[in-house]
Design a protein around this motif. Structure first.
Motif, short mmCIF file in Angstrom:
data_model
loop_
_atom_site.label_atom_id
_atom_site.label_comp_id
_atom_site.label_asym_id
_atom_site.label_seq_id
_atom_site.Cartn_x
_atom_site.Cartn_y
_atom_site.Cartn_z
N MET A 1 3.67 -1.58 3.84
CA MET A 1 2.55 -1.46 3.00
C MET A 1 1.85 -0.61 3.11
N TYR A 2 1.62 -0.03 4.48
CA TYR A 2 0.92 1.07 4.37
C TYR A 2 1.87 2.19 3.01
N SER A 3 3.02 2.52 3.19
CA SER A 3 3.56 3.32 2.22
C SER A 3 2.68 3.59 0.86
N VAL A 4 3.19 2.04 0.50
CA VAL A 4 2.53 1.83 -0.98
C VAL A 4 1.24 2.62 -1.25
N THR A 5 0.28 2.41 -0.32
CA THR A 5 -0.56 3.19 -0.58
C THR A 5 -1.03 4.30 -0.39
N PHE A 6 -0.19 5.05 0.69
CA PHE A 6 0.21 6.21 0.73
C PHE A 6 0.69 6.36 -0.49
N PHE A 7 1.76 7.01 -0.95
CA PHE A 7 2.86 6.76 -2.17
C PHE A 7 1.94 7.18 -3.75
N GLU A 8 0.90 6.06 -3.16
CA GLU A 8 0.40 5.48 -4.47
C GLU A 8 -0.98 6.60 -4.75
N LYS B 1 5.28 11.24 -11.30
CA LYS B 1 5.49 10.46 -11.14
C LYS B 1 6.89 9.74 -10.40
N SER B 2 7.39 10.11 -9.34
CA SER B 2 8.26 9.87 -8.65
C SER B 2 7.70 8.76 -7.12
N PHE B 3 6.53 9.58 -6.90
CA PHE B 3 5.68 9.39 -6.11
C PHE B 3 5.32 7.91 -6.24
N GLU B 4 4.86 7.11 -7.60
CA GLU B 4 4.51 5.81 -7.97
C GLU B 4 5.53 5.14 -8.23
N VAL B 5 6.98 5.68 -8.52
CA VAL B 5 8.05 4.80 -8.02
C VAL B 5 8.80 4.71 -6.93
N THR B 6 8.16 5.54 -5.89
CA THR B 6 8.23 5.49 -4.32
C THR B 6 7.58 4.60 -3.87
N ALA B 7 6.01 4.29 -4.32
CA ALA B 7 5.39 2.74 -4.09
C ALA B 7 5.64 1.97 -4.37
N PHE B 8 6.39 1.71 -5.27
CA PHE B 8 6.45 0.79 -6.04
C PHE B 8 7.81 -0.42 -5.47
N TYR B 9 8.51 0.78 -4.89
CA TYR B 9 9.71 0.95 -3.74
C TYR B 9 9.05 0.40 -2.73
N CYS B 10 8.35 0.89 -1.81
CA CYS B 10 8.45 0.18 -0.68
C CYS B 10 7.21 -0.83 -1.32
N LEU B 11 6.30 -1.21 -2.04
CA LEU B 11 6.30 -2.47 -2.10
C LEU B 11 7.14 -3.98 -2.27
N ALA B 12 8.50 -3.56 -2.61
CA ALA B 12 9.83 -4.41 -2.89
C ALA B 12 9.65 -4.76 -1.15
N GLY B 13 9.93 -2.95 -0.65
CA GLY B 13 9.81 -3.65 1.27
C GLY B 13 9.47 -4.35 1.68
N GLY B 14 7.64 -4.24 1.74
CA GLY B 14 6.73 -4.75 1.91
C GLY B 14 7.19 -6.39 1.55
N VAL C 1 0.29 -12.36 -1.05
CA VAL C 1 0.35 -12.95 -2.39
C VAL C 1 -0.19 -11.75 -3.83
N ILE C 2 -1.35 -10.94 -3.04
CA ILE C 2 -1.55 -9.11 -3.41
C ILE C 2 0.01 -8.68 -3.70
N ALA C 3 0.57 -8.09 -2.99
CA ALA C 3 1.53 -7.58 -3.06
C ALA C 3 2.49 -8.08 -3.96
N ALA C 4 3.31 -9.47 -4.25
CA ALA C 4 4.23 -9.98 -5.53
C ALA C 4 3.79 -10.47 -6.74
N ALA C 5 1.74 -10.10 -6.48
CA ALA C 5 1.13 -10.15 -7.78
C ALA C 5 1.51 -8.80 -8.49
N ALA C 6 1.02 -7.45 -7.93
CA ALA C 6 1.27 -6.44 -7.83
C ALA C 6 2.39 -5.97 -8.57
#
Length: 171
Positions: A47-54, A63-76, A115-120
């Motif tokens: 979850m910290y990584s999502v914020t950091f990479f975004e 764009k690759s940082f945004e994609v990394t944030a998305f993958y971190c979101l999945a992990g979270g 809920v926020i993470a899943a919605a995002a």
């Protein structure tokens, strides 16, 4: 021989538990105290990584940082339910599920985080170019992602106060 009394097993203060669970804890004693601290680090870092990479993506435009944030979101999202389940188990086992303000706060914030993470995640999955779009949708999406680190921090703070109280408030 005259009986003067009956020796009873001293109450340990622990909850009675199903035989299977008791057997598991007997076989793996570290599960009695350590499943939550062992699992909780994963959703925290994701979850910290999502914020950091975004933020990194917004600063650099990469764009690759945004994609990394998305993958971190999945992990979270993947690990948060495990942290929640082990947290409930630890609360049940160590605190006998006694109502505790900090635990209530952690439970509510954990659900909010999930809920926020899943919605995002669902939003970004269905609208793959959300970060290129202009308008309120993009702003709301970014706000959702940026909220994950502070919510995670609050959950961690209250968990830390249960384990290592600083005296700032009540457990």
């Amino acid at each position: 021989v005259r009986r003067v009394g009956t020796l009873k097993k001293e109450a340990t203060g622990e909850r009675p538990m199903p035989d299977r669970l008791a057997g598991l804890l007997e076989r793996f004693p570290f599960l009695r105290r350590h499943p939550h601290p062992m699992v909780v680090h994963f959703p925290i870092v994701f979850m910290y990584s999502v914020t950091f990479f975004e933020i990194l993506s917004m600063i650099t435009g990469e764009k690759s940082f945004e994609v990394t944030a998305f993958y971190c979101l999945a992990g979270g999202i993947l690990f948060t339910p495990f942290a929640m389940l082990t947290g409930w188990f630890t609360w049940w086992l160590n605190y006998m599920a006694k109502p505790m303000r900090r635990v209530t706060i952690k439970i509510r914030l954990s659900w909010l985080l999930l809920v926020i993470a899943a919605a995002a995640f669902a939003w970004r999955f269905s609208v793959t170019d959300i970060m290129e779009a202009a308008g309120a949708g993009r702003v709301v999406y970014i706000a959702m992602l940026l909220s994950l680190a502070p919510i995670t921090s609050l959950i961690g703070y209250h968990g830390g106060e249960l384990t290592y109280p600083t005296g700032k408030g009540r457990g």
